[in-house]
Motif scaffolding. Structure first.
Motif, mmCIF file in Angstrom:
data_model
loop_
_atom_site.group_PDB
_atom_site.id
_atom_site.type_symbol
_atom_site.label_atom_id
_atom_site.label_comp_id
_atom_site.label_asym_id
_atom_site.label_seq_id
_atom_site.Cartn_x
_atom_site.Cartn_y
_atom_site.Cartn_z
ATOM 1 N N ASN A 1 7.655 9.854 -12.891
ATOM 2 C CA ASN A 1 7.854 9.189 -14.184
ATOM 3 C C ASN A 1 6.655 8.352 -14.600
ATOM 4 O O ASN A 1 6.634 7.848 -15.717
ATOM 5 C CB ASN A 1 9.067 8.243 -14.078
ATOM 6 C CG ASN A 1 10.372 8.999 -14.022
ATOM 7 O OD1 ASN A 1 10.596 9.913 -14.810
ATOM 8 N ND2 ASN A 1 11.234 8.631 -13.096
ATOM 9 N N VAL A 2 5.690 8.173 -13.689
ATOM 10 C CA VAL A 2 4.685 7.143 -13.954
ATOM 11 C C VAL A 2 3.225 7.598 -13.938
ATOM 12 O O VAL A 2 2.405 7.045 -14.662
ATOM 13 C CB VAL A 2 4.857 5.932 -12.995
ATOM 14 C CG1 VAL A 2 6.277 5.398 -13.058
ATOM 15 C CG2 VAL A 2 4.481 6.256 -11.574
ATOM 16 N N GLY A 3 2.846 8.523 -13.072
ATOM 17 C CA GLY A 3 1.430 8.874 -12.934
ATOM 18 C C GLY A 3 0.655 7.764 -12.242
ATOM 19 O O GLY A 3 1.224 6.902 -11.570
ATOM 20 N N GLY A 4 -0.676 7.785 -12.392
ATOM 21 C CA GLY A 4 -1.521 6.712 -11.854
ATOM 22 C C GLY A 4 -1.553 6.684 -10.335
ATOM 23 O O GLY A 4 -1.392 7.704 -9.668
ATOM 24 N N ILE A 5 -1.707 5.465 -9.785
ATOM 25 C CA ILE A 5 -1.947 5.354 -8.342
ATOM 26 C C ILE A 5 -0.748 5.782 -7.497
ATOM 27 O O ILE A 5 -0.925 6.292 -6.396
ATOM 28 C CB ILE A 5 -2.358 3.914 -7.938
ATOM 29 C CG1 ILE A 5 -1.378 2.890 -8.511
ATOM 30 C CG2 ILE A 5 -3.792 3.590 -8.313
ATOM 31 C CD1 ILE A 5 -1.327 1.628 -7.704
ATOM 32 N N VAL A 6 0.454 5.589 -8.005
ATOM 33 C CA VAL A 6 1.631 6.014 -7.237
ATOM 34 C C VAL A 6 1.563 7.529 -7.034
ATOM 35 O O VAL A 6 1.725 8.052 -5.927
ATOM 36 C CB VAL A 6 2.949 5.609 -7.959
ATOM 37 C CG1 VAL A 6 4.162 6.185 -7.244
ATOM 38 C CG2 VAL A 6 3.059 4.093 -8.070
ATOM 39 N N ASN B 1 0.868 -1.167 0.000
ATOM 40 C CA ASN B 1 0.000 0.000 0.000
ATOM 41 C C ASN B 1 0.917 1.232 0.000
ATOM 42 O O ASN B 1 1.602 1.521 0.990
ATOM 43 C CB ASN B 1 -0.897 -0.015 1.247
ATOM 44 C CG ASN B 1 -1.823 1.182 1.274
ATOM 45 O OD1 ASN B 1 -1.413 2.312 1.026
ATOM 46 N ND2 ASN B 1 -3.090 0.922 1.556
ATOM 47 N N VAL B 2 0.976 1.908 -1.142
ATOM 48 C CA VAL B 2 1.963 2.994 -1.316
ATOM 49 C C VAL B 2 1.722 4.111 -0.302
ATOM 50 O O VAL B 2 2.661 4.638 0.298
ATOM 51 C CB VAL B 2 1.920 3.539 -2.768
ATOM 52 C CG1 VAL B 2 2.901 4.693 -2.948
ATOM 53 C CG2 VAL B 2 2.244 2.424 -3.764
ATOM 54 N N GLY B 3 0.463 4.448 -0.080
ATOM 55 C CA GLY B 3 0.146 5.530 0.862
ATOM 56 C C GLY B 3 0.640 5.206 2.265
ATOM 57 O O GLY B 3 1.294 6.036 2.913
ATOM 58 N N GLU B 4 0.342 3.989 2.740
ATOM 59 C CA GLU B 4 0.775 3.606 4.098
ATOM 60 C C GLU B 4 2.302 3.607 4.192
ATOM 61 O O GLU B 4 2.867 4.058 5.180
ATOM 62 C CB GLU B 4 0.233 2.218 4.447
ATOM 63 C CG GLU B 4 -1.251 2.248 4.805
ATOM 64 C CD GLU B 4 -1.842 0.842 4.981
ATOM 65 O OE1 GLU B 4 -3.073 0.762 4.964
ATOM 66 O OE2 GLU B 4 -1.086 -0.151 5.112
#
Ligand SMILES: NC(=O)c1ccc[n+]([C@@H]2O[C@H](COP(=O)([O-])OP(=O)(O)OC[C@H]3O[C@@H](n4cnc5c(N)ncnc54)[C@H](OP(=O)(O)O)[C@@H]3O)[C@@H](O)[C@H]2O)c1
Length: 336
Positions: free
Chosen positions: A223-228, A204-207
């Motif tokens: 470099n990626v966008g999206g959920i990250v 879970n990137v946020g945590e």
């Protein structure tokens, strides 16, 4: 003149979603003859880069699309085989946009002589070429870092990301990278000296960001966008700087993702978000190359390459790179 053939990789069809090998044609043709003012080049190293995916579309962009039946565009390091130009001589090693082909003609415009004393030749399309310069100017100019900043970089083990993170460390920042495998995370932390890494595919990137950046994020090199990116944006600090270098998570979507909806954070944090193209810094390339070459010599800047041998393998390697199968800068060794 060599009796070899000229191997060329042409765009056969425009992909819908992810490209497949069927979208490319690998053809053999004769080696062209240089006219007055031209040089004949033999490709040594071809760089495979995400921007090439955009060139396969028939869509308005900052650069023209590749026409069906034309060689794919690409930067390479090449050797001058024959010269009818006063500027170049046989044996010169040069860098330019010579496409996915083993031989090419050039009028010498936009062709840069490679300083062979700086680093291995292929770095002229890697750390000391377009991707490295993207990292250098995108981070130092757009992100305007100060020592102590907490920096997050996405696609952190890739051609651009690995250099951004190391420059951030040189500048005295705390650096967290996101990448798509445990091996990539281990590499950026244990070999490149990032402070931490997050495998965005199984975490879970946020945590993880809450844990690793308890004081928030001052700089995001995206470099990626999206959920990250969504997760990073929710945690930016007042006065943060965000460089939109690329959005690779979007390049192969058949219909675009919804636009970001958490941009109110920019107002609350009075942060700056800026897209940029490396070509805007062309007049300063020498500065970036000289400085990064000295960091390499001092052992402060490392680079990892992912080398595929043979031009016939370029389509598969390119698709693999878009899928995250590459580990480091993706290169094709075209000839010795
Ligand atoms: N603005 C400019 O002038 C400029 C110049 C050069 C490059 N760029 C941009 O910079 C970015 C990085 O380029 P690069 O040459 O360094 O490529 P790279 O990182 O060497 O290779 C691409 C990487 O993108 C990651 N990726 C693919 N799909 C993803 C997804 N859905 N979500 C998150 N990550 C994904 C993969 O790594 P993981 O395994 O970590 O997922 C893959 O290895 C690209 O967006 C490119 O377009 C911009």
């Amino acid at each position: 003149m060599s009796t070899e053939i000229n191997l060329r990789v042409l765009l056969k069809s425009r992909p819908k979603g992810f490209p497949t090998e069927d979208d490319f044609d690998v053809v053999e043709s004769t080696i062209p003859q240089p006219q007055q003012g031209e040089i004949l080049l033999q490709s040594l190293w071809l760089s495979l880069d995400p921007y090439m995916r955009g060139r396969m579309n028939d869509a308005k962009s900052y650069a023209p699309s590749v026409n069906i039946g034309d060689p794919m565009v690409g930067g390479s390091v090449a050797k001058v085989i024959e010269s009818r130009s006063p500027v170049f001589k046989p044996g010169d090693i040069v860098e330019g946009r010579f496409g996915w082909q083993s031989y090419a003609l050039s009028n010498g415009l936009d062709v840069r002589k490679v300083d062979e004393s700086l680093a291995p030749l292929q770095t002229a399309v890697g750390v000391l070429g377009m991707p490295g310069l993207t990292a250098y100017f995108g981070f130092l100019d757009v992100c305007d870092p100060t020592p102590g900043d907490t920096v997050v970089v996405s696609a952190a083990s890739g051609a651009v990301g690995q250099i951004v993170g190391q420059i951030a460390k040189i500048m005295g920042c705390k650096v967290i990278g996101t990448a798509g495998s445990e091996a990539k995370v281990s590499f950026i932390v244990n070999e490149l000296g990032f402070d931490a890494g997050i495998n965005y595919k199984n975490t879970n990137v946020g945590e993880s960001l809450d844990e690793l950046c308890p004081e928030g994020i001052d700089v995001y090199f995206d470099n990626v966008g999206g959920i990250v990116t969504d997760s990073v944006m929710d945690r930016i600090n007042t006065g943060a700087r965000i460089a939109i270098c690329g959005q690779i998570s979007q390049y192969n979507l058949e219909s675009p993702d919804m636009a970001p909806r958490n941009l109110g954070i920019l107002t609350r944090s009075q942060a700056k978000m800026q897209g940029f193209l490396v070509f805007a810094y062309e007049s300063r390339y020498d500065e970036g190359i000289t400085r990064m070459a000295s960091w390499i010599k001092e052992g402060k800047l490392k680079y990892k390459e992912d080398v595929v041998v043979g031009l016939r393998n370029a389509p598969r390697a390119f698709i693999g790179m878009l899928n995250g199968e590459n580990f480091g800068k993706t290169l094709v060794k075209v000839s010795e």
